[in-house]
Design a protein around this motif. Structure first.
Motif, PDB file in Angstrom:
ATOM      1  N   VAL A 137       0.845  -1.202   0.000  1.00  0.00           N
ATOM      2  CA  VAL A 137       0.000   0.000   0.000  1.00  0.00           C
ATOM      3  C   VAL A 137       0.877   1.248   0.000  1.00  0.00           C
ATOM      4  CG1 VAL A 137      -1.648   1.332   1.362  1.00  0.00           C
ATOM      5  CG2 VAL A 137      -2.019  -1.101   1.040  1.00  0.00           C
ATOM      6  N   GLN A 138       1.948   1.249   0.779  1.00  0.00           N
ATOM      7  CA  GLN A 138       2.853   2.404   0.800  1.00  0.00           C
ATOM      8  C   GLN A 138       3.501   2.633  -0.569  1.00  0.00           C
ATOM      9  OE1 GLN A 138       5.460   1.267   3.991  1.00  0.00           O
ATOM     10  NE2 GLN A 138       4.156   2.210   5.558  1.00  0.00           N
ATOM     11  N   ARG A 139       3.903   1.543  -1.199  1.00  0.00           N
ATOM     12  CA  ARG A 139       4.500   1.636  -2.540  1.00  0.00           C
ATOM     13  C   ARG A 139       3.472   2.193  -3.531  1.00  0.00           C
ATOM     14  NH1 ARG A 139       5.814  -3.886  -3.816  1.00  0.00           N
ATOM     15  NH2 ARG A 139       6.990  -3.765  -1.901  1.00  0.00           N
ATOM     16  N   ALA A 140       2.244   1.695  -3.441  1.00  0.00           N
ATOM     17  CA  ALA A 140       1.187   2.180  -4.331  1.00  0.00           C
ATOM     18  C   ALA A 140       0.880   3.651  -4.066  1.00  0.00           C
ATOM     19  CB  ALA A 140      -0.071   1.340  -4.150  1.00  0.00           C
ATOM     20  N   LYS A 141       0.864   4.051  -2.813  1.00  0.00           N
ATOM     21  CA  LYS A 141       0.578   5.456  -2.462  1.00  0.00           C
ATOM     22  C   LYS A 141       1.633   6.373  -3.059  1.00  0.00           C
ATOM     23  CE  LYS A 141      -1.204   8.765   0.366  1.00  0.00           C
ATOM     24  NZ  LYS A 141      -0.557   9.921  -0.182  1.00  0.00           N
ATOM     25  N   ARG A 142       2.903   5.960  -2.987  1.00  0.00           N
ATOM     26  CA  ARG A 142       3.964   6.763  -3.605  1.00  0.00           C
ATOM     27  C   ARG A 142       3.754   6.868  -5.110  1.00  0.00           C
ATOM     28  NH1 ARG A 142       7.192   4.141   0.012  1.00  0.00           N
ATOM     29  NH2 ARG A 142       7.868   2.596  -1.511  1.00  0.00           N
ATOM     30  N   LEU A 143       3.366   5.758  -5.746  1.00  0.00           N
ATOM     31  CA  LEU A 143       3.129   5.787  -7.198  1.00  0.00           C
ATOM     32  C   LEU A 143       1.931   6.670  -7.536  1.00  0.00           C
ATOM     33  CD1 LEU A 143       3.782   2.029  -8.021  1.00  0.00           C
ATOM     34  CD2 LEU A 143       5.182   3.986  -8.715  1.00  0.00           C
ATOM     35  N   ILE A 144       0.904   6.640  -6.730  1.00  0.00           N
ATOM     36  CA  ILE A 144      -0.276   7.492  -6.961  1.00  0.00           C
ATOM     37  C   ILE A 144       0.117   8.959  -6.865  1.00  0.00           C
ATOM     38  CG2 ILE A 144      -2.472   8.242  -5.937  1.00  0.00           C
ATOM     39  CD1 ILE A 144      -2.976   5.257  -5.254  1.00  0.00           C
ATOM     40  N   ASP A 145       0.933   9.285  -5.866  1.00  0.00           N
ATOM     41  CA  ASP A 145       1.336  10.676  -5.648  1.00  0.00           C
ATOM     42  C   ASP A 145       2.343  11.183  -6.676  1.00  0.00           C
ATOM     43  OD1 ASP A 145      -0.307  10.847  -3.439  1.00  0.00           O
ATOM     44  OD2 ASP A 145       1.313  10.474  -1.990  1.00  0.00           O
ATOM     45  N   MET A 151      -4.547   3.253 -12.517  1.00  0.00           N
ATOM     46  CA  MET A 151      -4.653   2.539 -11.249  1.00  0.00           C
ATOM     47  C   MET A 151      -4.340   1.048 -11.415  1.00  0.00           C
ATOM     48  SD  MET A 151      -5.108   4.501  -8.805  1.00  0.00           S
ATOM     49  CE  MET A 151      -5.344   6.252  -8.718  1.00  0.00           C
ATOM     50  N   THR A 152      -4.724   0.475 -12.545  1.00  0.00           N
ATOM     51  CA  THR A 152      -4.434  -0.937 -12.798  1.00  0.00           C
ATOM     52  C   THR A 152      -2.930  -1.173 -12.822  1.00  0.00           C
ATOM     53  OG1 THR A 152      -6.432  -1.058 -14.110  1.00  0.00           O
ATOM     54  CG2 THR A 152      -4.860  -2.847 -14.384  1.00  0.00           C
ATOM     55  N   GLU A 153      -2.217  -0.301 -13.522  1.00  0.00           N
ATOM     56  CA  GLU A 153      -0.766  -0.433 -13.612  1.00  0.00           C
ATOM     57  C   GLU A 153      -0.119  -0.235 -12.237  1.00  0.00           C
ATOM     58  OE1 GLU A 153       3.021   1.660 -15.809  1.00  0.00           O
ATOM     59  OE2 GLU A 153       1.051   1.861 -16.733  1.00  0.00           O
ATOM     60  N   ILE A 154      -0.596   0.731 -11.479  1.00  0.00           N
ATOM     61  CA  ILE A 154      -0.067   0.977 -10.135  1.00  0.00           C
ATOM     62  C   ILE A 154      -0.293  -0.240  -9.245  1.00  0.00           C
ATOM     63  CG2 ILE A 154      -0.447   2.318  -8.022  1.00  0.00           C
ATOM     64  CD1 ILE A 154      -0.798   4.782  -9.818  1.00  0.00           C
ATOM     65  N   ALA A 155      -1.474  -0.825  -9.336  1.00  0.00           N
ATOM     66  CA  ALA A 155      -1.788  -1.998  -8.512  1.00  0.00           C
ATOM     67  C   ALA A 155      -0.792  -3.118  -8.759  1.00  0.00           C
ATOM     68  CB  ALA A 155      -3.205  -2.485  -8.802  1.00  0.00           C
ATOM     69  N   PHE A 156      -0.517  -3.400 -10.009  1.00  0.00           N
ATOM     70  CA  PHE A 156       0.404  -4.492 -10.323  1.00  0.00           C
ATOM     71  C   PHE A 156       1.856  -4.133 -10.032  1.00  0.00           C
ATOM     72  CE2 PHE A 156      -3.322  -5.719 -12.933  1.00  0.00           C
ATOM     73  CZ  PHE A 156      -3.601  -6.888 -12.252  1.00  0.00           C
ATOM     74  N   ARG A 157       2.241  -2.884 -10.264  1.00  0.00           N
ATOM     75  CA  ARG A 157       3.616  -2.449  -9.955  1.00  0.00           C
ATOM     76  C   ARG A 157       3.884  -2.462  -8.460  1.00  0.00           C
ATOM     77  NH1 ARG A 157       4.984   3.064 -12.741  1.00  0.00           N
ATOM     78  NH2 ARG A 157       6.801   2.842 -11.377  1.00  0.00           N
ATOM     79  N   ALA A 158       2.859  -2.200  -7.673  1.00  0.00           N
ATOM     80  CA  ALA A 158       3.011  -2.191  -6.214  1.00  0.00           C
ATOM     81  C   ALA A 158       3.018  -3.597  -5.635  1.00  0.00           C
ATOM     82  CB  ALA A 158       1.901  -1.366  -5.578  1.00  0.00           C
ATOM     83  N   PHE A 160       0.298  -5.946  -5.967  1.00  0.00           N
ATOM     84  CA  PHE A 160      -1.012  -6.547  -5.739  1.00  0.00           C
ATOM     85  C   PHE A 160      -1.320  -7.518  -6.865  1.00  0.00           C
ATOM     86  CE2 PHE A 160      -1.278  -2.754  -3.168  1.00  0.00           C
ATOM     87  CZ  PHE A 160      -1.905  -3.214  -2.021  1.00  0.00           C
ATOM     88  N   GLY A 161      -1.952  -8.629  -6.524  1.00  0.00           N
ATOM     89  CA  GLY A 161      -2.290  -9.649  -7.509  1.00  0.00           C
ATOM     90  C   GLY A 161      -3.506  -9.298  -8.336  1.00  0.00           C
ATOM     91  N   SER A 162      -4.330  -8.376  -7.833  1.00  0.00           N
ATOM     92  CA  SER A 162      -5.521  -7.971  -8.571  1.00  0.00           C
ATOM     93  C   SER A 162      -5.911  -6.555  -8.168  1.00  0.00           C
ATOM     94  CB  SER A 162      -6.693  -8.922  -8.270  1.00  0.00           C
ATOM     95  OG  SER A 162      -7.141  -8.740  -6.934  1.00  0.00           O
ATOM     96  N   VAL A 163      -6.682  -5.920  -9.023  1.00  0.00           N
ATOM     97  CA  VAL A 163      -7.157  -4.568  -8.737  1.00  0.00           C
ATOM     98  C   VAL A 163      -8.141  -4.594  -7.574  1.00  0.00           C
ATOM     99  CG1 VAL A 163      -8.388  -2.575  -9.693  1.00  0.00           C
ATOM    100  CG2 VAL A 163      -6.762  -3.835 -11.111  1.00  0.00           C
ATOM    101  N   ARG A 164      -8.907  -5.675  -7.475  1.00  0.00           N
ATOM    102  CA  ARG A 164      -9.867  -5.794  -6.376  1.00  0.00           C
ATOM    103  C   ARG A 164      -9.140  -5.790  -5.029  1.00  0.00           C
ATOM    104  NH1 ARG A 164     -11.752  -9.412  -3.114  1.00  0.00           N
ATOM    105  NH2 ARG A 164     -10.681 -11.186  -4.013  1.00  0.00           N
ATOM    106  N   ARG A 165      -8.052  -6.539  -4.916  1.00  0.00           N
ATOM    107  CA  ARG A 165      -7.277  -6.546  -3.666  1.00  0.00           C
ATOM    108  C   ARG A 165      -6.635  -5.190  -3.398  1.00  0.00           C
ATOM    109  NH1 ARG A 165      -4.237 -12.181  -2.471  1.00  0.00           N
ATOM    110  NH2 ARG A 165      -6.127 -13.391  -2.250  1.00  0.00           N
ATOM    111  N   PHE A 166      -6.183  -4.558  -4.445  1.00  0.00           N
ATOM    112  CA  PHE A 166      -5.610  -3.214  -4.348  1.00  0.00           C
ATOM    113  C   PHE A 166      -6.638  -2.253  -3.763  1.00  0.00           C
ATOM    114  CE2 PHE A 166      -4.995   0.782  -6.963  1.00  0.00           C
ATOM    115  CZ  PHE A 166      -3.918   1.283  -6.266  1.00  0.00           C
ATOM    116  N   ASN A 167      -7.837  -2.243  -4.319  1.00  0.00           N
ATOM    117  CA  ASN A 167      -8.900  -1.359  -3.838  1.00  0.00           C
ATOM    118  C   ASN A 167      -9.311  -1.704  -2.410  1.00  0.00           C
ATOM    119  OD1 ASN A 167      -9.114   0.232  -6.166  1.00  0.00           O
ATOM    120  ND2 ASN A 167     -10.462  -1.247  -7.145  1.00  0.00           N
TER     121      ASN A 167
END
Length: 189
Positions: A137-145, A151-158, A160-167
């Motif tokens: 989540v921290q890695r994804a938050k940095r990518l979002i910022d 969001m799909t690309e961020i989820a996988f780069r961070a 997460f195995g799926s966008v649903r788990r990311f959300n």
């Protein structure tokens, strides 16, 4: 490596400041010790000094049963279970729980998953899976910022195995979706 004279003086004084910085190997007994070992001092002509326990063992010496050189400062055994947790955290950072399970991680560390969970509770205050999720989540938050990636690309780069788990992870931690978090961070800029 320290000079023979420095090592010899530290050994004869049993100077704790040098504990873990060198190891004394005794030629006559084929045993190596820490400089603080309480045994009777061997003659200087019968000793050799090594920078690590591994170097002494590679030269054919075995560890002293009295001073236990494997517990010298700066070696993993000195840190005890913290060393195992540190290795686990490094493996988690490397994606061990993105590709495998906690049981597989514990197996790589040579312990059971139950014991790994106990060590994490004692030293980290959270389970290995919680640590991995928080780091994702921290890695994804940095990518979002910092990026405009989808969001799909961020989820996988961070990781997460799926966008649903990311959300779901974002909703559990921040109480809102990643896209609403991005919208609010853009509004602040």
């Amino acid at each position: 490596m320290l000079s023979f004279e420095v090592c010899n003086a530290a050994r004869l004084r049993r100077d704790a400041r040098y504990d873990g910085r060198f190891f004394t190997a005794v030629k006559t007994t084929r045993i190596y010790c820490r400089p603080v070992c309480p045994v009777k001092h061997p003659l200087p002509r019968n000793v050799t000094y090594y920078p690590t326990a591994a170097a002494a063992e590679a030269a054919g010496y075995r560890p002293c049963l009295r001073c236990r050189p494997e517990t010298a400062p700066f070696c993993p055994a000195w840190n005890g279970t913290r060393s195992t947790v540190a290795r686990a955290l490094k493996l988690i950072d490397g994606g061990a729980l993105e590709r495998g399970s906690v049981a597989a991680l514990a197996d790589r560390l040579g312990i059971t998953s139950r014991h790994l969970g106990r060590l994490f509770e004692r030293h980290v205050g959270a389970s290995p899976q919680q640590v991995a999720t928080t780091r994702r989540v921290q890695r994804a938050k940095r990518l979002i910022d910092t990026t405009d990636d989808a969001m799909t690309e961020i989820a996988f780069r961070a990781g997460f195995g799926s966008v649903r788990r990311f959300n779901a992870a974002f909703a559990a931690l921040y109480g809102r979706s990643p896209s609403s978090l991005r919208a609010s961070s853009r509004g602040r800029r």
